[in-house]
Design a protein around this motif. Sequence first.
Motif, PDB file in Angstrom:
ATOM      1  N   SER A  82     -50.782  -2.753 -19.406  1.00 40.59           N
ATOM      2  CA  SER A  82     -49.682  -3.011 -19.108  1.00 40.59           C
ATOM      3  C   SER A  82     -49.910  -4.402 -18.347  1.00 40.59           C
ATOM      4  N   LEU A  83     -50.789  -4.757 -17.470  1.00 39.73           N
ATOM      5  CA  LEU A  83     -51.254  -5.987 -16.975  1.00 39.73           C
ATOM      6  C   LEU A  83     -51.416  -7.082 -18.070  1.00 39.73           C
ATOM      7  N   VAL A  84     -52.349  -6.649 -19.043  1.00 45.04           N
ATOM      8  CA  VAL A  84     -52.689  -7.689 -20.141  1.00 45.04           C
ATOM      9  C   VAL A  84     -51.502  -8.080 -20.868  1.00 45.04           C
ATOM     10  N   GLU A  85     -50.832  -7.018 -21.091  1.00 49.34           N
ATOM     11  CA  GLU A  85     -49.531  -7.380 -22.055  1.00 49.34           C
ATOM     12  C   GLU A  85     -48.402  -8.188 -21.010  1.00 49.34           C
ATOM     13  N   LEU A  86     -48.368  -8.037 -19.870  1.00 49.47           N
ATOM     14  CA  LEU A  86     -47.605  -8.847 -19.069  1.00 49.47           C
ATOM     15  C   LEU A  86     -47.840 -10.310 -18.851  1.00 49.47           C
ATOM     16  N   LEU A  87     -49.336 -10.435 -18.843  1.00 51.18           N
ATOM     17  CA  LEU A  87     -49.938 -11.747 -18.796  1.00 51.18           C
ATOM     18  C   LEU A  87     -49.691 -12.591 -19.976  1.00 51.18           C
ATOM     19  N   LYS A  88     -49.712 -11.758 -20.941  1.00 45.74           N
ATOM     20  CA  LYS A  88     -49.746 -12.417 -22.601  1.00 45.74           C
ATOM     21  C   LYS A  88     -48.087 -12.989 -22.711  1.00 45.74           C
ATOM     22  N   ARG A  89     -47.265 -12.100 -22.288  1.00 49.46           N
ATOM     23  CA  ARG A  89     -45.757 -12.318 -22.357  1.00 49.46           C
ATOM     24  C   ARG A  89     -45.568 -13.604 -21.483  1.00 49.46           C
ATOM     25  N   ILE A  90     -46.029 -13.502 -20.289  1.00 50.04           N
ATOM     26  CA  ILE A  90     -45.765 -14.704 -19.392  1.00 50.04           C
ATOM     27  C   ILE A  90     -46.330 -16.007 -19.993  1.00 50.04           C
ATOM     28  N   LYS A  91     -47.196 -16.061 -20.746  1.00 48.06           N
ATOM     29  CA  LYS A  91     -47.956 -17.371 -21.382  1.00 48.06           C
ATOM     30  C   LYS A  91     -47.229 -17.549 -22.500  1.00 48.06           C
TER      31      LYS A  91
END
Length: 165
Positions: A82-91
């Motif tokens: 969840s967190l890593v996918e959120l961070l990738k989306r933000i980027k």
Amino acid sequence: MNYSQIRAYDVTNGPGVRTTLFVSGCTNNCPECFNKDQQDFNYGKKWDKETEEKFLSYVKSPNVMGVSILGGEPMEQTMDRSLVELLKRIKGETRKSIWLWSGFTYENIIEDEKKREILECVDVLVDGRFVVDLRNLNLKYRGSENQRVINVAKSLEQGKVVSEI
């Protein structure tokens, strides 16, 4: 992943106006932790797609300069993606800066494949446990003198810790 709080417009955790996520779960158990409730991995609410879309809508506001991720312990959010996918989306969708606070040191993080994947999505890491005896209220973005504000991209590129401030 569970989270305890989202702040759409936060001016206390990083430079400028930021959207902030407080994740739940931490095993560091630092003395005088200011987020004791958030040490429980089941504390707060379950992160879901609806929450993620709402969070991203805040991040995409022209008033928001970047994102701050605190906890709990963000680097212990490796039980799912969840967190890593959120961070990738933000980027990918905003290109806004991401700051992350962790009780783990940079050196510990880069040795763990899952933690490193999270780190590689982050622009600035504030690392190290809060240490009461090293508390300094005059420090910018950190609570104790052992903690560092690290430029992640430069540090990974140069193979050594490079300070952001």
